[in-house]
Design a protein around this motif. Structure first.
Motif, PDB file in Angstrom:
ATOM      1  N   HIS A 198      -6.261  -3.493  -3.226  1.00 59.84           N
ATOM      2  CA  HIS A 198      -7.092  -3.608  -2.017  1.00 59.84           C
ATOM      3  C   HIS A 198      -8.360  -2.789  -2.202  1.00 59.84           C
ATOM      4  O   HIS A 198      -8.313  -1.683  -2.747  1.00 59.84           O
ATOM      5  CB  HIS A 198      -6.346  -3.070  -0.795  1.00 59.84           C
ATOM      6  CG  HIS A 198      -5.022  -3.731  -0.577  1.00 59.84           C
ATOM      7  ND1 HIS A 198      -4.878  -4.877   0.153  1.00 59.84           N
ATOM      8  CD2 HIS A 198      -3.788  -3.419  -1.047  1.00 59.84           C
ATOM      9  CE1 HIS A 198      -3.606  -5.233   0.160  1.00 59.84           C
ATOM     10  NE2 HIS A 198      -2.922  -4.367  -0.574  1.00 59.84           N
TER      11      HIS A 198
ATOM     12  N   LYS B 150       4.269   4.614   7.713  1.00 63.81           N
ATOM     13  CA  LYS B 150       4.898   4.604   6.379  1.00 63.81           C
ATOM     14  C   LYS B 150       5.647   3.278   6.160  1.00 63.81           C
ATOM     15  O   LYS B 150       5.522   2.649   5.104  1.00 63.81           O
ATOM     16  CB  LYS B 150       5.854   5.800   6.270  1.00 63.81           C
ATOM     17  CG  LYS B 150       6.746   5.825   5.036  1.00 63.81           C
ATOM     18  CD  LYS B 150       6.000   6.180   3.773  1.00 63.81           C
ATOM     19  CE  LYS B 150       6.949   6.318   2.576  1.00 63.81           C
ATOM     20  NZ  LYS B 150       6.251   6.370   1.309  1.00 63.81           N
TER      21      LYS B 150
ATOM     22  N   LEU C 158      -5.506   6.220   3.916  1.00 62.75           N
ATOM     23  CA  LEU C 158      -5.061   6.585   2.570  1.00 62.75           C
ATOM     24  C   LEU C 158      -5.422   8.031   2.238  1.00 62.75           C
ATOM     25  O   LEU C 158      -4.691   8.734   1.528  1.00 62.75           O
ATOM     26  CB  LEU C 158      -5.720   5.644   1.543  1.00 62.75           C
ATOM     27  CG  LEU C 158      -4.935   4.422   1.069  1.00 62.75           C
ATOM     28  CD1 LEU C 158      -3.804   4.862   0.151  1.00 62.75           C
ATOM     29  CD2 LEU C 158      -4.358   3.599   2.203  1.00 62.75           C
TER      30      LEU C 158
ATOM     31  N   ASP D 200      -1.124  -1.133  -3.605  1.00 68.46           N
ATOM     32  CA  ASP D 200      -0.077  -0.879  -2.613  1.00 68.46           C
ATOM     33  C   ASP D 200       1.317  -0.916  -3.242  1.00 68.46           C
ATOM     34  O   ASP D 200       1.469  -1.103  -4.458  1.00 68.46           O
ATOM     35  CB  ASP D 200      -0.224  -1.836  -1.413  1.00 68.46           C
ATOM     36  CG  ASP D 200       0.174  -3.272  -1.743  1.00 68.46           C
ATOM     37  OD1 ASP D 200       0.805  -3.514  -2.802  1.00 68.46           O
ATOM     38  OD2 ASP D 200      -0.138  -4.166  -0.929  1.00 68.46           O
ATOM     39  N   ALA D 201       2.317  -0.741  -2.405  1.00 67.00           N
ATOM     40  CA  ALA D 201       3.694  -0.608  -2.899  1.00 67.00           C
ATOM     41  C   ALA D 201       4.206  -1.892  -3.560  1.00 67.00           C
ATOM     42  O   ALA D 201       5.181  -1.852  -4.317  1.00 67.00           O
ATOM     43  CB  ALA D 201       4.608  -0.216  -1.744  1.00 67.00           C
ATOM     44  N   ASP D 202       3.548  -3.032  -3.286  1.00 64.96           N
ATOM     45  CA  ASP D 202       3.952  -4.291  -3.921  1.00 64.96           C
ATOM     46  C   ASP D 202       3.141  -4.589  -5.175  1.00 64.96           C
ATOM     47  O   ASP D 202       3.287  -5.654  -5.773  1.00 64.96           O
ATOM     48  CB  ASP D 202       3.776  -5.455  -2.933  1.00 64.96           C
ATOM     49  CG  ASP D 202       4.771  -5.370  -1.797  1.00 64.96           C
ATOM     50  OD1 ASP D 202       5.895  -4.904  -2.055  1.00 64.96           O
ATOM     51  OD2 ASP D 202       4.403  -5.741  -0.667  1.00 64.96           O
TER      52      ASP D 202
ATOM     53  N   LEU E  52       3.260   0.285   5.474  1.00 63.00           N
ATOM     54  CA  LEU E  52       2.593   0.216   4.171  1.00 63.00           C
ATOM     55  C   LEU E  52       3.555   0.288   3.000  1.00 63.00           C
ATOM     56  O   LEU E  52       3.226  -0.145   1.896  1.00 63.00           O
ATOM     57  CB  LEU E  52       1.526   1.314   4.050  1.00 63.00           C
ATOM     58  CG  LEU E  52       0.192   0.879   4.640  1.00 63.00           C
ATOM     59  CD1 LEU E  52       0.033   1.369   6.062  1.00 63.00           C
ATOM     60  CD2 LEU E  52      -0.954   1.321   3.774  1.00 63.00           C
ATOM     61  N   ASP E  53       4.727   0.865   3.229  1.00 61.83           N
ATOM     62  CA  ASP E  53       5.671   1.045   2.120  1.00 61.83           C
ATOM     63  C   ASP E  53       7.091   0.814   2.636  1.00 61.83           C
ATOM     64  O   ASP E  53       7.891   1.757   2.727  1.00 61.83           O
ATOM     65  CB  ASP E  53       5.510   2.476   1.564  1.00 61.83           C
ATOM     66  CG  ASP E  53       6.455   2.763   0.400  1.00 61.83           C
ATOM     67  OD1 ASP E  53       6.923   1.809  -0.246  1.00 61.83           O
ATOM     68  OD2 ASP E  53       6.727   3.963   0.151  1.00 61.83           O
TER      69      ASP E  53
ATOM     70  N   LEU F  43       1.423   6.289   0.682  1.00 57.69           N
ATOM     71  CA  LEU F  43       1.066   4.981   1.266  1.00 57.69           C
ATOM     72  C   LEU F  43       0.437   4.033   0.245  1.00 57.69           C
ATOM     73  O   LEU F  43       0.355   2.830   0.497  1.00 57.69           O
ATOM     74  CB  LEU F  43       0.081   5.169   2.436  1.00 57.69           C
ATOM     75  CG  LEU F  43       0.558   6.043   3.608  1.00 57.69           C
ATOM     76  CD1 LEU F  43      -0.522   6.129   4.678  1.00 57.69           C
ATOM     77  CD2 LEU F  43       1.860   5.521   4.204  1.00 57.69           C
ATOM     78  N   GLY F  44      -0.038   4.554  -0.850  1.00 55.90           N
ATOM     79  CA  GLY F  44      -0.677   3.713  -1.861  1.00 55.90           C
ATOM     80  C   GLY F  44      -1.197   4.588  -2.979  1.00 55.90           C
ATOM     81  O   GLY F  44      -1.252   5.815  -2.846  1.00 55.90           O
TER      82      GLY F  44
ATOM     83  N   GLU G 176      -0.220  -4.915  -5.079  1.00 56.38           N
ATOM     84  CA  GLU G 176      -1.447  -5.652  -4.718  1.00 56.38           C
ATOM     85  C   GLU G 176      -2.619  -4.678  -4.699  1.00 56.38           C
ATOM     86  O   GLU G 176      -2.479  -3.532  -4.259  1.00 56.38           O
ATOM     87  CB  GLU G 176      -1.313  -6.280  -3.321  1.00 56.38           C
ATOM     88  CG  GLU G 176      -0.171  -7.267  -3.172  1.00 56.38           C
ATOM     89  CD  GLU G 176      -0.423  -8.561  -3.949  1.00 56.38           C
ATOM     90  OE1 GLU G 176      -1.605  -8.905  -4.153  1.00 56.38           O
ATOM     91  OE2 GLU G 176       0.561  -9.189  -4.367  1.00 56.38           O
TER      92      GLU G 176
END
Ligand SMILES: Cc1cc2nc3c(=O)[nH]c(=O)nc-3n(C[C@H](O)[C@H](O)[C@H](O)COP(=O)(O)OP(=O)(O)OC[C@H]3O[C@@H](n4cnc5c(N)ncnc54)[C@H](O)[C@@H]3O)c2cc1C
Length: 477
Positions: A196, A455, A209, A190-192, A458-459, A216-217, A194
């Protein structure tokens, strides 16, 4: 097509503006320290190769990372976030909507080295890292008596990550479905930064996704469903004096119970472009050419189904040619597979639309688009997956001598034809930056707000592929 010429704007976001040289050096240096020099491209001559997809040029990235495993993607995303620059995922860059072309200088993560692929014969599954090429999945599955049906015409180069980010389809999609239909599980960053791992049983977040075009990822791995190949395939080509008759034949065949595995349409301009290129003896005067495959386990059933299609074509005024052998069938499909190089001989560049309309509206839509093309200075050809009402009007032009604004304007008017007939902007190529500005015509303001909400959830910082799919805030129609 240059982004400058189209004057594309980017989404507002919480990111810091990237200051070209300094951010580049600092980001590339950080990444090189963390990942080693082999996985990071920082020279301008190397970075220049990562600013485009198959249709659009964008901004030169500040740094390019070539990850080999999911952990490398995590490191890259965190470094880009720390530097406050955008992140664009990239597969084979065969996309046709500008998706992998960065709109701002930032980080490009190119997945071409993430090519680990495992076939699980008993489970009829493949586990593929994002950079695995589509064809490689079927080639690896075939010795196990299995295939991977999603077949974008770019299957020799396009990657699983790119296909899932676009939810790519292909000629087989009418019977077998599109890329997303084969996903059992998905891993993404993901945007951080992390990681999944999603299955499809809870809220189907994997489905979110799929088709999200890297906004989004970043997809790093997918578990894909495989199926046994059909034992028999039969092919026919039909041609018609008008497009309406062709659409009617398709509807008639489907109503009669046929579920062809492939159903492709080419208009007169497209047929002539291919004939000029390959000299296959295609019917130059036909307004519509239809290519059809039926397939299955039992030869009689496959032939009966082809007969249903043939009867429907004849009843609608079509002329039918059946392929006598598999080789002849392959020759007929060569015509459809050669559309891209054939169009490239007419003009060096094309704007490739991807509208989907109700099948009953196809004759009017094809006619109206042809009239728009005839009134413009550009050749416009049309082809597509007619079973799904998915049409690819292509505007052919030369960016060195012709006006990109006029191309964009014609593309917009073609999009409006689709919307007026109850259609949508994209069946399989995505919105990217190319069709982003048409979204306000296609989506009502409430839906747009809902899309923006997804959006933001998730981001929140707007770091992932900014400027794609969603128009800038404040232009909600
Ligand atoms: C000749 C030709 C024929 C084509 N035929 C078809 C066709 O029949 N059907 C069809 O559907 N398409 C077709 N396409 C379009 C294109 O091939 C598909 O969209 C393909 O799925 C893109 O895959 P890619 O690996 O090249 O992705 P790219 O072009 O590199 O990227 C596409 C998008 O996905 C994002 N992305 C890439 N990898 C990831 C990842 N790992 N995680 C998150 N986001 C990612 C990018 O940011 C971008 O937004 C064709 C293209 C060409 C040039």
């Amino acid at each position: 097509m240059s982004t400058e010429k189209l004057a594309l704007t980017t989404n507002s976001s919480a990111r810091k503006p990237a200051s070209a040289g300094g951010a580049s050096n600092a980001l590339a240096a950080d990444l090189t320290r963390a990942l080693g020099p082999r996985k990071v491209l920082s020279n301008l001559s190397e970075r220049l190769n990562y600013r485009y997809d198959a249709i659009q040029f964008g901004a030169t990235p500040l740094a390019v990372v070539l990850p080999e495993r999911t952990e490398d993607v995590v490191v890259a995303v965190r470094a880009a976030r720390a530097a406050g620059v955008p992140i664009v995922g990239r597969g084979a860059a065969s996309g046709l909507s500008g998706g992998a072309a960065p709109l701002e200088p930032g980080l490009v993560i190119s997945f071409t080295r993430m090519t680990r692929l495992t076939i699980h014969q008993g489970r009829r599954e493949a586990t593929a890292q994002a950079g695995v090429v589509t064809l490689a999945v079927t080639e690896a599955a075939r010795p196990h008596g299995l295939i991977y049906p999603p077949d974008p015409a770019s299957f020799r180069t396009s990657t699983i990550g790119g296909n899932l980010a676009e939810n790519a389809g292909g000629p087989m999609c009418f019977k077998y479905g599109v890329s997303g239909d084969y996903v059992r599980a998905l891993e993404f960053v993901d945007a951080d930064g992390e990681v999944h791992r999603l299955t499809r049983d809870v809220f189907d977040l994997a489905g979110l996704l799929i088709g999200s075009e890297g906004t989004l990822g970043l997809i790093t791995e997918a578990t894909l469903r495989l199926i046994p190949p059909p034992r028999f395939t039969r092919t026919l080509m039909a041609h018609f004096p008008e497009v309406g008759a062709c659409a009617e034949a398709v509807s008639r065949a489907i109503a009669a119970g046929a579920v062809p595995s492939k159903l492709e349409f080419m208009d007169r301009a497209c047929t002539n472009a291919v004939e000029d290129y390959l000299h296959l003896g295609l019917p130059r005067d036909a307004e519509a050419v239809l290519l059809v495959d039926t397939d299955g386990e039992d030869l009689d059933t496959v032939q009966d189904e082809l007969q249903l299609v043939e009867d429907a074509c004849v009843a609608s005024g079509g002329t039918v040619r059946r392929a006598a052998t598999d080789d002849e069938g392959a020759q007929l499909w060569r015509a459809r597979r050669s559309v891209s190089p054939a169009l490239g001989r007419i003009r060096p560049q094309r704007m490739n639309e991807d509208i989907v309309v109700p099948r009953s509206a196809l004759p009017d839509v094809v006619r109206e688009i042809r009239a728009l093309g005839d009134a413009s200075p550009f050749p416009v050809v049309q082809f597509g997956h007619i079973g799904d009402g998915n049409l690819h009007p292509n505007i052919l032009f030369d960016p060195r001598t012709e006006d990109a604004h006029a191309v964009h304007d014609l593309a917009h008017r073609i999009a409006l034809v689709a919307i007026r007939h109850g259609g949508v902007l994209s069946g399989e190529h995505g919105i990217g930056s190319m069709k982003r500005d048409f979204m306000t015509d296609a989506v009502d303001p409430d839906t747009m707000q809902a899309l923006r909400g997804v959006k933001r959830a998730l981001d929140p910082g707007g770091a992932l592929n900014p400027g794609k799919i969603l128009p800038a805030e404040g232009v909600d129609g």
